[in-house]
Each structure stands twice: as C-alpha cells, then as structure tokens.
Scaffold this motif. Structure first.
Motif, PDB file in Angstrom:
ATOM      1  N   GLU A 155      30.828  35.964  32.372  1.00 19.52           N
ATOM      2  CA  GLU A 155      31.077  36.881  33.476  1.00 19.52           C
ATOM      3  C   GLU A 155      32.232  37.840  33.193  1.00 19.52           C
ATOM      4  O   GLU A 155      32.408  38.822  33.911  1.00 19.52           O
ATOM      5  CB  GLU A 155      31.375  36.075  34.751  1.00 19.52           C
ATOM      6  CG  GLU A 155      30.189  35.274  35.249  1.00 19.52           C
ATOM      7  CD  GLU A 155      30.499  34.534  36.544  1.00 19.52           C
ATOM      8  OE1 GLU A 155      31.331  35.029  37.325  1.00 19.52           O
ATOM      9  OE2 GLU A 155      29.920  33.463  36.768  1.00 19.52           O
ATOM     10  N   THR A 156      33.010  37.553  32.150  1.00 19.59           N
ATOM     11  CA  THR A 156      34.206  38.351  31.862  1.00 19.59           C
ATOM     12  C   THR A 156      33.994  39.375  30.757  1.00 19.59           C
ATOM     13  O   THR A 156      34.645  40.425  30.744  1.00 19.59           O
ATOM     14  CB  THR A 156      35.379  37.419  31.490  1.00 19.59           C
ATOM     15  OG1 THR A 156      35.575  36.456  32.529  1.00 19.59           O
ATOM     16  CG2 THR A 156      36.665  38.203  31.269  1.00 19.59           C
ATOM     17  N   ARG A 164      38.340  38.808  37.103  1.00 17.47           N
ATOM     18  CA  ARG A 164      37.216  37.887  37.226  1.00 17.47           C
ATOM     19  C   ARG A 164      37.614  36.573  37.888  1.00 17.47           C
ATOM     20  O   ARG A 164      36.830  35.977  38.631  1.00 17.47           O
ATOM     21  CB  ARG A 164      36.613  37.622  35.835  1.00 17.47           C
ATOM     22  CG  ARG A 164      35.622  38.688  35.408  1.00 17.47           C
ATOM     23  CD  ARG A 164      34.429  38.697  36.344  1.00 17.47           C
ATOM     24  NE  ARG A 164      33.516  39.789  36.073  1.00 17.47           N
ATOM     25  CZ  ARG A 164      33.387  40.885  36.798  1.00 17.47           C
ATOM     26  NH1 ARG A 164      34.146  41.049  37.879  1.00 17.47           N
ATOM     27  NH2 ARG A 164      32.524  41.820  36.489  1.00 17.47           N
ATOM     28  N   SER A 203      37.099  36.646  41.556  1.00 17.87           N
ATOM     29  CA  SER A 203      35.722  36.407  41.995  1.00 17.87           C
ATOM     30  C   SER A 203      35.351  34.926  41.881  1.00 17.87           C
ATOM     31  O   SER A 203      34.547  34.425  42.671  1.00 17.87           O
ATOM     32  CB  SER A 203      34.744  37.257  41.175  1.00 17.87           C
ATOM     33  OG  SER A 203      34.736  36.875  39.812  1.00 17.87           O
ATOM     34  N   ASN A 254      32.341  31.256  32.765  1.00 21.19           N
ATOM     35  CA  ASN A 254      33.461  32.171  32.997  1.00 21.19           C
ATOM     36  C   ASN A 254      33.528  33.253  31.938  1.00 21.19           C
ATOM     37  O   ASN A 254      33.757  34.432  32.244  1.00 21.19           O
ATOM     38  CB  ASN A 254      34.779  31.403  33.016  1.00 21.19           C
ATOM     39  CG  ASN A 254      34.898  30.415  34.158  1.00 21.19           C
ATOM     40  OD1 ASN A 254      35.701  29.497  34.111  1.00 21.19           O
ATOM     41  ND2 ASN A 254      34.076  30.579  35.193  1.00 21.19           N
TER      42      ASN A 254
END
Length: 343
Positions: free
Chosen positions: A44-45, A297, A300, A41
């Motif tokens: 991806e952020t 995010r 998603s 996580n």
C-alpha cells in the motif's frame, strides 16, 4: 551523531514520527509484526512513495511538479497493456513503461528550461496531456498483467524465489535469513537508492540543491543550471513511472482515473514536506520522502484498524497533516531578524 541530528532535525523528526506511529499500529493490530501484515503495508506504500520521490526533485529546486500523478497514471495504463505475454514481452513492456515516464519527465524539463515557464504552470499543462494519453490508451478500467509477476513482486522474497524456481523444494538455505522480507520494500529501496545516491554526489546533484538554495548564486558560480533542471524533471518522470508500473503489477489492471492522479499528486507534496524537504528548496532528499510517504500510509492503517467513519477520515487526516507540517514553521516564531527567514 549529535551534529548530524542537529543538521537534519526535520528528517530525524520524520523518522521518529514514522517509527512511533508504525510500532503502535503493529502493537494494536491482531496480527501485528507478522510477515503478512508487513507485506500488506509495503504494497500500500510503494506507489505513493515512488510518486513522493518524483516530487522531491522539483521541490529541491524550489518548484512543484503537478504532473507526477498524471505521469504515474499514464505509466499504469501503458503497463496494463504491455506487461504480459512471454518473459521477453514482459521485460519489453516494463522498459517501454519506464521509458515513457522518463521521456515525459524530460519533456517537462525542456519546457521549463527552454520555454522559461514556471514549473507549476508547465507541469499543470503537461499533466493534462498525460491524462489525455492515458484515457486514449485505457478509456475504461481493465487490462492484464502477468500473473506470476503480480504474485512474485507483491509478496515475500520466498514467494518470489518459489515462483521462479529459485528455491529447491521450498527449503533453499540461502533464503532463510530474508525469506519473509517484502519484495515491494526491496524494490522501493533498491531502485530509489540506486538512482538517487550516485546522482546526489555528482555536480548535477549538487546543482539541484544549489538552485533551491540560491539560483542566482548558483548561476554566477558557473554551475550547469539548465542541465540540472532537465535532469531533475527527467528523474521525476522515471520515479513516477516506477509508481505507475508497480500499481499496474499490484492491481493487474490499469485505470486512467483523473481523481486518482490528482490525489497522488497532492499526497506526494504532503509526503515530501513530512519527510523533511523544504518547499523553499535546497533542503531534503528522496529518502526523507520515502519516510513521509510511510507516515501518510500509517494514517490510513489507523483508520482501518480503529474503524473510523469514512466520512470523518479526510477531516482527521487533514488536521493531523496540518499539525505535522506546521511543526516545521515553529522556528520562524523565534526569528528576531526578518532577513533570517530568507536564508
């Protein structure tokens, strides 16, 4: 505490929204609340969070920077060429990457101040220049980033320590309390807060807010308007370069993708608004934009875990974003005196 919450209702609402969405997501995930999921996580952020932080500075002054995604892409391409080799060469590559983005931001500030051009127009043009340079450096996707750096900065603190020999047989006592903390999260918070908080308390930082609240009044008060604008765009360039550098480290490559640059720019604006920063200027901050990026995010993440049809994802995301952003406009329905809308 109550007074602070009332003064920062938008930010408090963003924190609450992120906390609820993230906790529910972790509860639904088969491996929720595990170190592996937190690392994924965080990875991806980070890039979108840095770009959102970059967008925050111009927005606080009542403007928009349409070049942040392009500057991030340019930094990504530079890093894919230079962040490899010996430790000294890697360090030099990181410095050159960040310096390139910072100088690009400085150029934006000079164009806006000296050319007296609206930020949205000036940065639209400079963003095209950045994309052109990125395509010159990296006409096709590729490149290389040091493998150890890639592994160390995209995993946990334990992996970082083990990669560079800081853990004795993998059992160093000092690592135990925070061994599972994602390094990307530390980088994001460390760089963001270390750069923003000291500047926020300076005259230049206060002037950035004053420009967004009432530029004419700020000028009449003798505040350094030109210096603050140049500083804001320079910091925006730096944060955008941080996003590009991290993206190169994460993917071990560079890509001068025009579509990607545009998507990051638009998402950065959405993240800024979700984080409680007013598009009218004068209200908000970098920390809120980090939270806003996190909210984006998490959306998603839900798409992935719920197996939502990719064709429906943009529609759902757009509806949710519109609903979230519209909450900030509810107060206008209670306004009795139209003049209050301009305060």
């Amino acid at each position: 505490m109550r007074r602070a919450l009332l003064a920062n209702k938008a930010f408090a609402g963003a924190v609450l929204m992120f906390a609820v969405l993230f906790l529910v997501y972790q509860s639904m995930h088969p491996r929720g609340f595990s170190s592996a999921v937190f690392v994924q996580n965080a990875n991806e952020t980070v890039a979108i969070a840095f770009v959102a932080m970059a967008q925050t500075l111009p927005v606080l002054m009542g403007g928009l920077d349409l070049s942040v995604g392009a500057v991030m892409t340019l930094a990504n391409c530079i890093a894919s060429e230079m962040v490899n080799g010996t430790p000294l060469e890697i360090l030099l590559g990181c410095v050159v990457t960040l310096l390139a983005g910072t100088l690009f931001g400085l150029m934006n500030g000079l164009v806006v101040v000296l050319g007296r051009i609206q930020p949205i127009i000036a940065t639209l043009a400079t963003g095209a220049i950045a994309i052109g340079l990125a395509l010159t450096i990296r006409p096709s996707p590729g490149g290389e980033v040091d493998g150890d750096l890639n592994w160390a900065l995209t995993n946990t603190v334990f992996d970082l320590a083990e990669t560079y020999g800081l853990a004795e047989d993998g059992n160093a006592a000092w690592l135990a309390p925070f061994a599972d903390i994602p390094v990307p999260l530390i980088l994001l918070l460390g760089i963001g807060l270390a750069v923003w908080l000291p500047i926020k308390r300076t005259v230049t930082g206060r002037t950035i807010y004053a420009i967004g609240s009432a530029e004419g009044a700020a000028f009449m008060s003798g505040l350094p308007i030109a210096r603050a604008k140049i500083a804001a765009f320079t910091m925006a360039g730096f944060f955008a370069a941080c996003g590009g550098l991290y993206l190169a480290i994460q993917t071990s490559s560079g890509n001068a993708d025009v579509t990607q640059a545009g998507a990051y720019t638009l998402n950065s604006i959405a993240a800024v608004v979700l984080g409680g920063t007013s598009l009218m200027g004068g209200i908000g901050g970098v920390v809120g934009s980090m939270i806003g990026a996190g909210i984006l995010r998490v959306f998603s993440f839900y798409f992935r875990i719920l197996s939502i049809d990719p064709l429906l994802q943009p529609l759902i995301e757009g509806i949710v974003l519109l609903a979230a952003v519209s909450l900030g406009a509810i107060k206008t329905l209670r306004v009795k005196n139209t003049l209050e809308l301009f305060r």
